[in-house]
Design a protein around this motif. Structure first.
Motif, PDB file in Angstrom:
ATOM      1  N   GLY A 389       0.819  -1.207   0.000  1.00  0.00           N
ATOM      2  CA  GLY A 389       0.000   0.000   0.000  1.00  0.00           C
ATOM      3  C   GLY A 389       0.851   1.255   0.000  1.00  0.00           C
ATOM      4  N   ASN A 390       0.195   2.400   0.174  1.00  0.00           N
ATOM      5  CA  ASN A 390       0.843   3.706   0.171  1.00  0.00           C
ATOM      6  C   ASN A 390       1.068   4.173   1.614  1.00  0.00           C
ATOM      7  OD1 ASN A 390       0.778   3.854  -2.659  1.00  0.00           O
ATOM      8  ND2 ASN A 390      -1.307   4.632  -2.621  1.00  0.00           N
ATOM      9  N   TYR A 391       2.295   4.496   1.929  1.00  0.00           N
ATOM     10  CA  TYR A 391       2.673   4.914   3.272  1.00  0.00           C
ATOM     11  C   TYR A 391       3.222   6.343   3.254  1.00  0.00           C
ATOM     12  CZ  TYR A 391       2.316   0.038   4.843  1.00  0.00           C
ATOM     13  OH  TYR A 391       1.855  -1.217   5.156  1.00  0.00           O
ATOM     14  N   SER A 392       2.990   7.056   4.357  1.00  0.00           N
ATOM     15  CA  SER A 392       3.591   8.368   4.578  1.00  0.00           C
ATOM     16  C   SER A 392       3.784   8.530   6.092  1.00  0.00           C
ATOM     17  CB  SER A 392       2.720   9.494   4.021  1.00  0.00           C
ATOM     18  OG  SER A 392       1.469   9.533   4.687  1.00  0.00           O
ATOM     19  N   CYS A 393       4.422   9.614   6.518  1.00  0.00           N
ATOM     20  CA  CYS A 393       4.661   9.820   7.936  1.00  0.00           C
ATOM     21  C   CYS A 393       4.575  11.307   8.260  1.00  0.00           C
ATOM     22  CB  CYS A 393       6.004   9.234   8.365  1.00  0.00           C
ATOM     23  SG  CYS A 393       7.447  10.096   7.692  1.00  0.00           S
ATOM     24  N   VAL A 394       4.334  11.606   9.542  1.00  0.00           N
ATOM     25  CA  VAL A 394       4.315  12.976  10.042  1.00  0.00           C
ATOM     26  C   VAL A 394       5.079  13.001  11.362  1.00  0.00           C
ATOM     27  CG1 VAL A 394       2.118  13.566   8.952  1.00  0.00           C
ATOM     28  CG2 VAL A 394       2.132  12.617  11.272  1.00  0.00           C
ATOM     29  N   TYR A 395       5.425  14.191  11.809  1.00  0.00           N
ATOM     30  CA  TYR A 395       6.010  14.377  13.129  1.00  0.00           C
ATOM     31  C   TYR A 395       5.347  15.578  13.783  1.00  0.00           C
ATOM     32  CZ  TYR A 395       8.745  18.196  11.091  1.00  0.00           C
ATOM     33  OH  TYR A 395       9.116  19.359  10.469  1.00  0.00           O
ATOM     34  N   TYR A 396       5.372  15.623  15.117  1.00  0.00           N
ATOM     35  CA  TYR A 396       4.758  16.733  15.833  1.00  0.00           C
ATOM     36  C   TYR A 396       5.470  16.906  17.176  1.00  0.00           C
ATOM     37  CZ  TYR A 396       2.156  12.757  17.773  1.00  0.00           C
ATOM     38  OH  TYR A 396       1.816  11.551  18.330  1.00  0.00           O
ATOM     39  N   GLY A 397       5.393  18.117  17.711  1.00  0.00           N
ATOM     40  CA  GLY A 397       6.046  18.432  18.970  1.00  0.00           C
ATOM     41  C   GLY A 397       5.400  17.728  20.144  1.00  0.00           C
ATOM     42  N   ARG A 398       6.206  17.471  21.166  1.00  0.00           N
ATOM     43  CA  ARG A 398       5.700  16.755  22.334  1.00  0.00           C
ATOM     44  C   ARG A 398       5.028  17.683  23.342  1.00  0.00           C
ATOM     45  NH1 ARG A 398      10.741  12.564  23.618  1.00  0.00           N
ATOM     46  NH2 ARG A 398      10.888  11.708  21.494  1.00  0.00           N
ATOM     47  N   MET A 399       5.306  18.965  23.271  1.00  0.00           N
ATOM     48  CA  MET A 399       4.759  19.918  24.226  1.00  0.00           C
ATOM     49  C   MET A 399       3.555  20.628  23.626  1.00  0.00           C
ATOM     50  SD  MET A 399       6.807  19.405  26.716  1.00  0.00           S
ATOM     51  CE  MET A 399       6.352  20.753  27.805  1.00  0.00           C
TER      52      MET A 399
END
Length: 640
Positions: A389-399
């Motif tokens: 399948g099609n995969y992607s990713c994200v990131y975000y701050g912990r605070m």
């Protein structure tokens, strides 16, 4: 006779073993009563017999005797008892299921208890005088009144509402103790008890008064779900559903929704139903985070549940998007371990972030990690076809407030067992005229490295030529009818040079030629043309042998034509003017002396050919007085 007897004996022994073996393999069915095996006098009750897979016949037995047999589908049969009577129906029941000539063993017996007014109600109590806490041991006692007759009874602890027997006791005394060794939150509820005769008919008392049992402490944890999913775009509406187990002791509860990192719950909602709905309108990237829910008893607010499992909500935002790579590659064999590495860009303002792996079409994140570095490795262990399948990713701050990146570029992971089949098309179309140019397009994934075109049965026709983003193009110039046929194609990827995908569906090409396509029509046309030429040749030969006559006694010459289509003795004159009369052509043997000795010498060009209309010919008698003054022309017809 001895061999025959031996064979028959062997056959009978074989069938005996077969029947025993089949009976041994048929599992015992299950019999239960709806609404309960404890019913009031005059009520209706349904006995359901659940058989093994393939069961099509069922029997209901009562006190060891066959009561009813019927055919049924779905491996389930229902036997309805109308207006049950304490003497007639308060009995022991069992059932068995059958398939073909075989029957299973009888089910475990079911005791049907009919409650009557003959026996007084029992009394119920429990051993705890204080609040019941989680894990406590509780004993519930059911006791006969002093007026009850002295005989053997069976005691049953019931759920007060369902009348479903929970425990059975057959003591020698006039009471029975039912033990709950370690109570749980779901043990809270209303209880009652009855007693009934051990021997049939199983008449019993009416239920005792209800006993309310409340277990203090944390209630079972609820479940939190997101609709339409845990990954939503910014500005979309989201609904979170919090559902709890259905407990008899709970009439109304208060649900609460919380988010990790916040001190107070986000929302509260009271409900008598075992669920509550929390609506989040127009979510933003700041709404990304972990959510959970809980509930409390409306009558005892101090009694609450555990937190639900955390639900990770992701709302992609405007931070620089990360990069995503795959090892060992985009195309792998089944069972291979794949690592997807999501890397934060250098210009990101955050140092410590959370990474989340997303899969297109999945309502929730595939994985979430909180590494100490600038990248996260997501492992897909022993991949299968469904992992493609099609995969992607994200990131975000912990605070808080949470800021989320845009999704990375999509990576398309393929598992060789689920590679897509190519497709083949033709331009300008699958049917062209001879001499035209054609282009065949074989569609496949962008990572395909080689394409091949096949014709008629899978033999290779052309190797890959011009490879584009959509596939490969095959050019056929100045096609001819032999190019017609069924074509298909396949593609190959870089990982394994010997592995090709399955071929596409066949495409039929038709090249129209200029020559006639009907062999029978060609043959008939040639034969007709040949016969026509033969007739013309015979006509010319016959007419060529006719002799023209010169002019006699100074008269203007006349020309005649002998037609082979008429009788050989008839000769027709020919002139530029329409014929004025018909002349019978006779053999002039007597007047040969008066004719010129060599008419061809005098008029070598005296032969004229004409087309004859046979419909204008008529027969007429010749009058001597109307003989022409000019000399007639004669021709000699030779029949040699």
């Amino acid at each position: 006779m001895a061999p025959t007897v031996t064979i028959l004996f062997s056959i009978g022994l074989y069938w005996t073993w077969a029947i025993k073996a089949q009976m041994a393999t048929l599992p015992r069915p299950t019999l239960w009563a709806v609404p309960s095996p404890v019913v009031h006098q005059g009520a209706d009750v349904t006995l359901r017999c659940q058989g093994h897979l393939g069961s099509d016949r069922f029997q209901l037995w009562k006190d060891g005797e066959l009561r009813e047999e019927r055919n049924a589908s779905w491996e389930l049969a229902e036997f309805v008892l109308r207006k049950v009577d304490g003497k007639r129906d308060a009995r022991n029941y069992s059932c068995r299921s059958g398939q073909g000539p075989w029957w299973s063993e009888l089910s475990e017996p079911l005791v049907l208890v009919v409650m009557t007014d003959v026996f007084p109600k029992p009394m119920i109590s429990h051993s705890s005088y204080y609040s019941i806490m989680l894990g406590d041991k509780v004993t519930i006692r059911c006791q006969l009144s002093q007026q009850a007759p002295s005989q053997d009874y069976t005691f049953a602890l019931l759920g007060a509402e369902s009348l479903e027997p929970l425990q059975l006791q057959s003591p020698a005394r006039t009471w029975a103790d039912f033990s709950l060794p370690s109570v749980r939150a779901e043990d809270s509820g209303s209880y009652s008890c009855i007693y009934y005769r051990k021997m049939a008919p199983h008449n019993g008392s009416h239920p005792s008064k209800s006993l309310e049992l409340t277990v203090h402490g944390q209630l079972p944890k609820p479940t939190l779900l997101a609709q339409p999913g845990q990954v939503v775009v910014s500005g979309a509406n989201l609904t979170l559903w919090c559902s709890r187990p259905k407990l008899p002791s709970l009439e109304e509860v208060t649900f609460s929704l919380s988010k990790a990192g916040t001190q107070e719950p986000l929302q509260h909602q009271s409900s008598a139903e075992p669920w509550a709905r929390f609506f989040l309108p127009s979510v933003r990237p700041q709404d990304t985070g972990s959510y959970s829910c809980t509930y409390r008893d409306g009558r005892a607010p101090a009694r609450g549940s555990e937190l639900s499992e955390a639900l990770e909500l992701v709302v992609p935002g405007s931070l620089p998007k990360p990069s995503l790579s795959a090892l060992p590659g985009l195309v792998v064999d089944p069972g291979t371990h794949v690592t997807l590495q999501c890397r934060k860009p250098p210009q990101s303002p955050f140092w410590r972030v959370n990474f989340t792996l997303l899969k297109m079409g999945s309502p929730q994140p595939s994985q979430s990690l909180s590494p100490s570095g600038t990248s996260a490795d997501f492992h897909l262990l022993s991949v299968r076809a469904q992992d493609a399948g099609n995969y992607s990713c994200v990131y975000y701050g912990r605070m808080a407030p949470r800021q989320v990146s845009e999704p990375s570029e999509v990576l398309e992971i393929w598992v060789t067992g689920a590679l897509p089949k190519p497709s083949l098309s033709a331009w300008p179309g699958p049917e062209v005229a001879s001499g035209a140019n054609m282009t065949l397009l074989c569609w496949g994934p962008s990572w395909a490295s080689k394409f091949t075109l096949y014709k008629e049965g899978g033999e290779q026709f052309l190797p890959s030529t011009d490879i584009t983003q959509d596939g490969a193009q095959f050019f056929l110039t100045a096609v001819t009818p032999p190019h017609s046929g069924n074509y298909s194609c396949s593609y190959q990827f870089n990982k394994n040079g010997s592995l090709w995908t399955q071929v596409s569906d066949p495409l039929q090409l038709t090249v129209r030629g200029t020559e006639p396509s009907n062999p029978l029509l060609i043959t008939l046309s040639c034969v007709s043309f040949f016969l026509f030429l033969l007739c013309l040749l015979l006509l010319a030969l016959l007419c060529r042998r006719s002799s023209p006559m010169g002019s006699l006694q100074g008269s203007s010459p006349r020309r005649s034509l002998c037609c082979p289509c008429l009788p050989w003795s008839t000769c027709l004159p020919f002139d530029s003017e329409p014929p004025r009369e018909e002349i019978l052509c006779k053999e002039a043997s007597k007047d040969r002396s008066r004719e010129p000795s060599d008419p061809m010498a005098e008029d070598p060009q005296g032969v004229t050919y004409a087309q004859l209309n046979l419909m204008t010919l008529k027969k007429r008698k010749t009058d001597p007085k109307e003989m022409p003054t000019e000399s007639p022309l004669y021709a000699t017809v030779s029949l040699d």
